[in-house]
Motif scaffolding. Structure first.
Motif, PDB file in Angstrom:
ATOM      1  N   PHE A  53      34.860  30.807  22.837  1.00  0.00           N
ATOM      2  CA  PHE A  53      36.109  30.063  22.841  1.00  0.00           C
ATOM      3  C   PHE A  53      35.815  28.643  23.307  1.00  0.00           C
ATOM      4  N   PRO A  54      35.374  27.771  22.392  1.00  0.00           N
ATOM      5  CA  PRO A  54      35.079  26.381  22.769  1.00  0.00           C
ATOM      6  C   PRO A  54      36.304  25.689  23.356  1.00  0.00           C
ATOM      7  N   GLY A  55      36.067  24.910  24.423  1.00  0.00           N
ATOM      8  CA  GLY A  55      37.139  24.162  25.069  1.00  0.00           C
ATOM      9  C   GLY A  55      38.047  24.994  25.954  1.00  0.00           C
ATOM     10  N   VAL A  56      37.641  26.240  26.223  1.00  0.00           N
ATOM     11  CA  VAL A  56      38.474  27.172  26.992  1.00  0.00           C
ATOM     12  C   VAL A  56      37.725  27.615  28.249  1.00  0.00           C
ATOM     13  N   ASP A  57      38.443  27.706  29.354  1.00  0.00           N
ATOM     14  CA  ASP A  57      37.903  28.285  30.585  1.00  0.00           C
ATOM     15  C   ASP A  57      38.442  29.701  30.716  1.00  0.00           C
ATOM     16  N   ARG A  58      37.601  30.605  31.230  1.00  0.00           N
ATOM     17  CA  ARG A  58      37.983  32.010  31.346  1.00  0.00           C
ATOM     18  C   ARG A  58      37.818  32.486  32.779  1.00  0.00           C
ATOM     19  N   VAL A  59      38.695  33.404  33.176  1.00  0.00           N
ATOM     20  CA  VAL A  59      38.551  34.126  34.438  1.00  0.00           C
ATOM     21  C   VAL A  59      38.723  35.597  34.090  1.00  0.00           C
ATOM     22  N   ILE A  60      37.728  36.399  34.461  1.00  0.00           N
ATOM     23  CA  ILE A  60      37.745  37.832  34.174  1.00  0.00           C
ATOM     24  C   ILE A  60      37.709  38.579  35.508  1.00  0.00           C
ATOM     25  N   THR A  61      38.515  39.628  35.611  1.00  0.00           N
ATOM     26  CA  THR A  61      38.592  40.423  36.833  1.00  0.00           C
ATOM     27  C   THR A  61      38.478  41.899  36.469  1.00  0.00           C
ATOM     28  N   LEU A  62      37.441  42.559  36.974  1.00  0.00           N
ATOM     29  CA  LEU A  62      37.256  43.982  36.720  1.00  0.00           C
ATOM     30  C   LEU A  62      38.376  44.758  37.416  1.00  0.00           C
ATOM     31  N   LEU A  63      39.083  45.589  36.652  1.00  0.00           N
ATOM     32  CA  LEU A  63      40.170  46.397  37.211  1.00  0.00           C
ATOM     33  C   LEU A  63      39.684  47.788  37.600  1.00  0.00           C
ATOM     34  N   GLN A  64      38.869  48.410  36.739  1.00  0.00           N
ATOM     35  CA  GLN A  64      38.361  49.755  37.035  1.00  0.00           C
ATOM     36  C   GLN A  64      37.161  50.071  36.162  1.00  0.00           C
ATOM     37  N   GLY A  65      36.405  51.057  36.581  1.00  0.00           N
ATOM     38  CA  GLY A  65      35.273  51.535  35.799  1.00  0.00           C
ATOM     39  C   GLY A  65      33.959  50.879  36.165  1.00  0.00           C
ATOM     40  N   ASP A  66      33.010  50.989  35.235  1.00  0.00           N
ATOM     41  CA  ASP A  66      31.657  50.468  35.397  1.00  0.00           C
ATOM     42  C   ASP A  66      31.676  48.975  35.699  1.00  0.00           C
ATOM     43  N   SER A  67      30.716  48.509  36.477  1.00  0.00           N
ATOM     44  CA  SER A  67      30.559  47.079  36.765  1.00  0.00           C
ATOM     45  C   SER A  67      29.605  46.477  35.746  1.00  0.00           C
ATOM     46  N   PRO A  68      30.137  45.854  34.684  1.00  0.00           N
ATOM     47  CA  PRO A  68      29.246  45.317  33.652  1.00  0.00           C
ATOM     48  C   PRO A  68      28.428  44.128  34.139  1.00  0.00           C
ATOM     49  N   LEU A  69      27.254  43.990  33.561  1.00  0.00           N
ATOM     50  CA  LEU A  69      26.391  42.845  33.824  1.00  0.00           C
ATOM     51  C   LEU A  69      26.655  41.825  32.721  1.00  0.00           C
ATOM     52  N   LEU A  70      27.013  40.600  33.121  1.00  0.00           N
ATOM     53  CA  LEU A  70      27.267  39.524  32.166  1.00  0.00           C
ATOM     54  C   LEU A  70      26.128  38.532  32.260  1.00  0.00           C
ATOM     55  N   GLN A  71      25.504  38.232  31.109  1.00  0.00           N
ATOM     56  CA  GLN A  71      24.363  37.320  31.084  1.00  0.00           C
ATOM     57  C   GLN A  71      24.624  36.182  30.110  1.00  0.00           C
ATOM     58  N   SER A  72      24.246  34.983  30.556  1.00  0.00           N
ATOM     59  CA  SER A  72      24.338  33.790  29.719  1.00  0.00           C
ATOM     60  C   SER A  72      23.093  32.965  30.000  1.00  0.00           C
ATOM     61  N   GLY A  73      22.208  32.895  29.027  1.00  0.00           N
ATOM     62  CA  GLY A  73      20.950  32.190  29.245  1.00  0.00           C
ATOM     63  C   GLY A  73      20.176  32.876  30.355  1.00  0.00           C
ATOM     64  N   GLN A  74      19.774  32.109  31.359  1.00  0.00           N
ATOM     65  CA  GLN A  74      19.018  32.658  32.483  1.00  0.00           C
ATOM     66  C   GLN A  74      19.910  33.132  33.629  1.00  0.00           C
ATOM     67  N   GLN A  75      21.214  32.964  33.514  1.00  0.00           N
ATOM     68  CA  GLN A  75      22.132  33.360  34.581  1.00  0.00           C
ATOM     69  C   GLN A  75      22.710  34.743  34.305  1.00  0.00           C
TER      70      GLN A  75
END
Length: 180
Positions: A53-75
């Motif tokens: 989503f170019p030009g968009v800022d996102r905030v994600i909040t885990l509500l329940q379940g598995d804790s996913p790993l989010l990767q972007s480049g080296q982070q």
């Protein structure tokens, strides 16, 4: 304008990549080709890339379940339950999921809106614009309306106050503000 919603009444859209589904709360302004802000609850069933989503800022909040790993480049960042995480929608993010999970998402067009997301429990919350989603307990609007778990409200250009009504009250609170 205020609009109440219930999780089980939100429309469900399957993802094109088959890795999950989204229940859209609101895309504002309604019917516009490009949203100014958008709130939804997603269920992730499989690993895969997030949509860009170019030009968009996102905030994600885990509500329940598995804790996913989010990767972007080296982070890399592992989502933790009830801990909002902010990232740029322009970033190529890959999610690694080992079990089903659900999360709350708020996306804001960078040049027009900002979102501040927090989990609150013991004090009244007030804002002129926002989205709120009850995680547990009961919350009351100044009008007297009660919100229970898996219920929420979104509003614009109208002060809204939500007050906890039980000792187990827990609320996902998203305060929206217009960019200057």
């Amino acid at each position: 304008m205020m609009h109440r919603f219930r999780y089980d009444a939100l429309p469900v859209s399957r993802w094109r990549n088959g890795g999950g589904e989204t229940r859209e709360i609101v895309s504002f302004p309604p019917g516009a080709a490009d949203f100014g802000w958008r709130a939804s609850i997603a269920t992730l069933d499989a690993s895969g890339p997030f949509s860009l989503f170019p030009g968009v800022d996102r905030v994600i909040t885990l509500l329940q379940g598995d804790s996913p790993l989010l990767q972007s480049g080296q982070q890399a960042h592992r989502l933790q339950r009830h801990q909002p995480w902010r990232f740029a929608g322009d970033a190529a993010v890959q999610a690694t999921v080992h079990g089903r999970c659900s999360d709350f998402n708020i996306m804001t067009r960078r040049d027009s809106w900002r979102a501040d997301v927090s989990i609150v429990q013991d004090s009244p919350q007030q804002s002129l614009h926002g989205v709120a989603y009850v995680l547990s307990g009961a919350w009351q609007c100044a009008s007297g309306d009660m919100l229970q778990p898996a219920q929420g409200i979104w509003w614009l250009d109208e002060p809204l106050t939500l007050t906890p009504q039980s000792c187990d009250a827990l609320l996902l609170w998203c305060r929206l503000s217009r960019a200057l």
